[in-house]
Every structure is written in C-alpha cells, then in structure tokens.
Design an enzyme around this catalytic site. Structure first.
Site: not given
Length: 350
Positions: A92, A123, A200-202
C-alpha cells in the site's frame, strides 16, 4: 581474582558479576556512598542503565537499514534487504507507482528506485535502488516463529515524514488475522504490538532487542468510538518469515509463485437475514475442481462456519481462511435451501 559471569546480550558481564556478589564496587563509577549502600538499592538503577544501553545499541545497529520512501501519494518506510539495493516495504506504500525516491538514513539526497514486484494479498512489495551505493546496511531478519508475547520491541520508520524515528512497546499477541479497512485485504499470522504505528511508519522495521527485524509494521487498529481514528497501542506487523519468503520469490521470479495463503475456491457475497443482519457468505461461483467444488458445495449455498470460526459475512470468511494453511482439512458448515449441512474441505492455495 573475581570470576566473571557470562551475561545476556546487551548486559555487561561486569555488571552481572557485581550484582551476583551483592555489591557494585566492581564498576568503575562506584562512589564511596554506593560502596556502602545495599545492593538492592543500586541494582534497579544499574539494570535500567543496562537496558537503556541495549536500546541504544539496537537503534545504532538497525536504523541505518531503515529508509524513507517518497511516492506521488505521500511517504512510507522500507528496509534494506540486501547489498544489491533491494528494499522491502508495504504494497500500500507503493500503490500503482513504478518509480520512487528513497532517502537512506546516512544521506541527505534521495536516490531513484524502481518497483520489482508487489503482492497486495499480504501487503508486501519490493523496490530496488537504480544505482545502489557501495556500502549498504542490509537488516538482519529474525525467526518470527520464536516471537513471544511480552517481548520488548522497537518500531523504526518515518512516521508523519519524521525520518529515523523510533517508538517502543511490547509484542501484545501473535497469529492475529486483521483486515485493512472496509472491504480491504485480510492479512493472516500478524504480530500485534503496542509500539506506536503512525502514518509513514508503514513498511518500516519492528525489531527485537537482539537487533533482528521480526516484522514490518503495516497498520494500526481503528476505533469506531474515535470516529474511525487510530486506536492507541494496537498495531500490526507482517511477520519476518512471511516477509523473507515472499521477498525472495519476488526478487528471483518478479512475482510470488507460492503464496502460502489458504483458499476455499469460491467467490462469495454477504447475505442478510431477518432484521437485515449478515448471516453468512453466499457462494456465487466456484473454481472448477477446486476445494469447495470437490467437497460438494454449490452456487447458492451459504457458508456459516469454517473450521473453528463462525462465518457471518465475506470479511469473517476471509479472516478465518487467513488463519489456516493450504492443505489443511477443515469442516465447513453451510445452509442449502434453509437446511444445515456439513462437509470437510481440503484447502487449496491462492
């Protein structure tokens, strides 16, 4: 001569020796007051200092492996996977984009990168730097199968665009099946953590105190009472063994050839009962000679049970499948013309 006591990683042996002898006099920093103080009063402060040292060592070891990824839609994080410049992140984060800018932890200017492959069902995505620097710091991936509830973990990434940020928490649960929003993909075998996972940590790193990546932070739980906002302290990460298995396939083949995800071999829709409440997943179509067809299910049947889990809608069926493996034999309960039936299905693979 004082004997030494081997200590666990991150805890100085001299510290443990002093504690074992009931005093901290062996430490260079001892004062005369500390030499006369009971060991019980000194030990908690010394232990805290050693734990702090362990945290700082992990951050120093791992943070150079965590990158910031800039796309047309925003920012995300990634982990340097190998010396060839491959970087693992969330699908994503990548979206439909093919090219990106990647900011390494030790550089001021971003580097161009290109997508290798994406695998939305878990993902996960891999991108590669167009011109990898001579010196990269690939992360060390641990055995997520040995992760236990209560372990201390650190989450590293670029939340809200703040690159090289670190948050701390514990492993709250393992083996979770979670869905990415309304109608989103259901992810299985996830690691739940209390470490903060913000936008943003993803795609960043969830790391143990041995400096090993045990997962990729992917999403935070949403709380309906907060208007669908993030629920504090409830985040989820893709386990490291899933990451390395799928990433290796994408790098070698340009795609995932073995998903490891169980399949029933049906297309379904949610069906409503009295009071317009969901009561099951109605079979719309079946894969020819697929698992469900071989077990005798037909179009029009309503699946209400899978294995040990009740099925009330499409989402709950996906979550039940996410916790199973291809080849598993499971009991399927279904309704046909209002009558309850049961059958055993050998699950296939997506």
């Amino acid at each position: 001569m004082t004997p030494t006591i081997p200590g666990p990683s991150g805890f100085p042996s001299r510290l443990l020796t002093a504690l074992a002898l009931g005093t901290l006099c062996a430490l260079p920093a001892c004062t005369s007051a500390e030499r006369s103080a009971p060991a019980a009063d000194i030990a908690p402060r010394a232990d805290a200092g050693a734990l702090e040292d362990a945290y700082q060592q992990v951050v120093s070891d791992v943070l150079p492996s965590v990158v910031q990824i800039t796309t047309a839609d925003g920012l995300g994080s990634g982990i340097i996977y190998d010396n060839d410049g491959h970087i693992v992140t969330n699908a994503h984060v990548v979206g439909e984009q093919k090219t990106f800018e990647v900011l390494l932890a030790d550089q001021q200017q971003p580097l161009p990168a290109t997508v290798v492959a994406t695998y939305p069902p878990q993902d996960l995505a891999v991108v590669v730097l167009d011109t990898p620097p001579d010196r990269l710091r690939p992360a060390s991936f641990g055995d997520s199968g040995r992760v236990e509830v209560g372990q201390i973990v650190l989450a590293m990434g670029a939340p809200l665009g703040l690159s090289s940020s670190v948050t701390q928490g514990i492993v709250s649960a393992v083996g979770r099946s979670v869905s990415e929003g309304e109608g989103g993909t259901t992810l299985g075998d996830m690691v739940q953590t209390s470490a903060a996972i913000n936008p943003g940590n993803s795609g960043g790193a969830l790391v143990n105190l041995q400096g090993e990546v045990i997962g990729i932070p992917t999403l935070a739980a949403r709380d309906p009472q907060l208007g669908g906002g993030q629920a504090p302290g409830i985040g989820f990460a893709i386990p490291a063994r899933t990451v390395t298995d799928l990433a290796d396939q994408m790098i070698e083949n340009g795609e995932v050839t073995r998903s490891g995800r169980a399949a029933l071999g049906v297309s379904v829709r949610t069906i409503l009962g009295d009071g317009f409440q969901p009561i099951g997943a109605a079979v719309v179509d079946l894969t020819e000679n697929g698992p469900a067809a071989k077990a005798g299910l037909r179009a029009g049947d309503v699946v209400v049970w899978l294995g040990d889990e009740p099925v009330t809608d499409v989402g709950s069926l996906s979550e039940a499948l996410a916790g199973l493996q291809p080849g598993d034999k499971v009991k399927v309960g279904y309704l046909r013309n209002g009558d309850r039936h049961d059958t055993e299905v050998t699950l296939g693979e997506v």
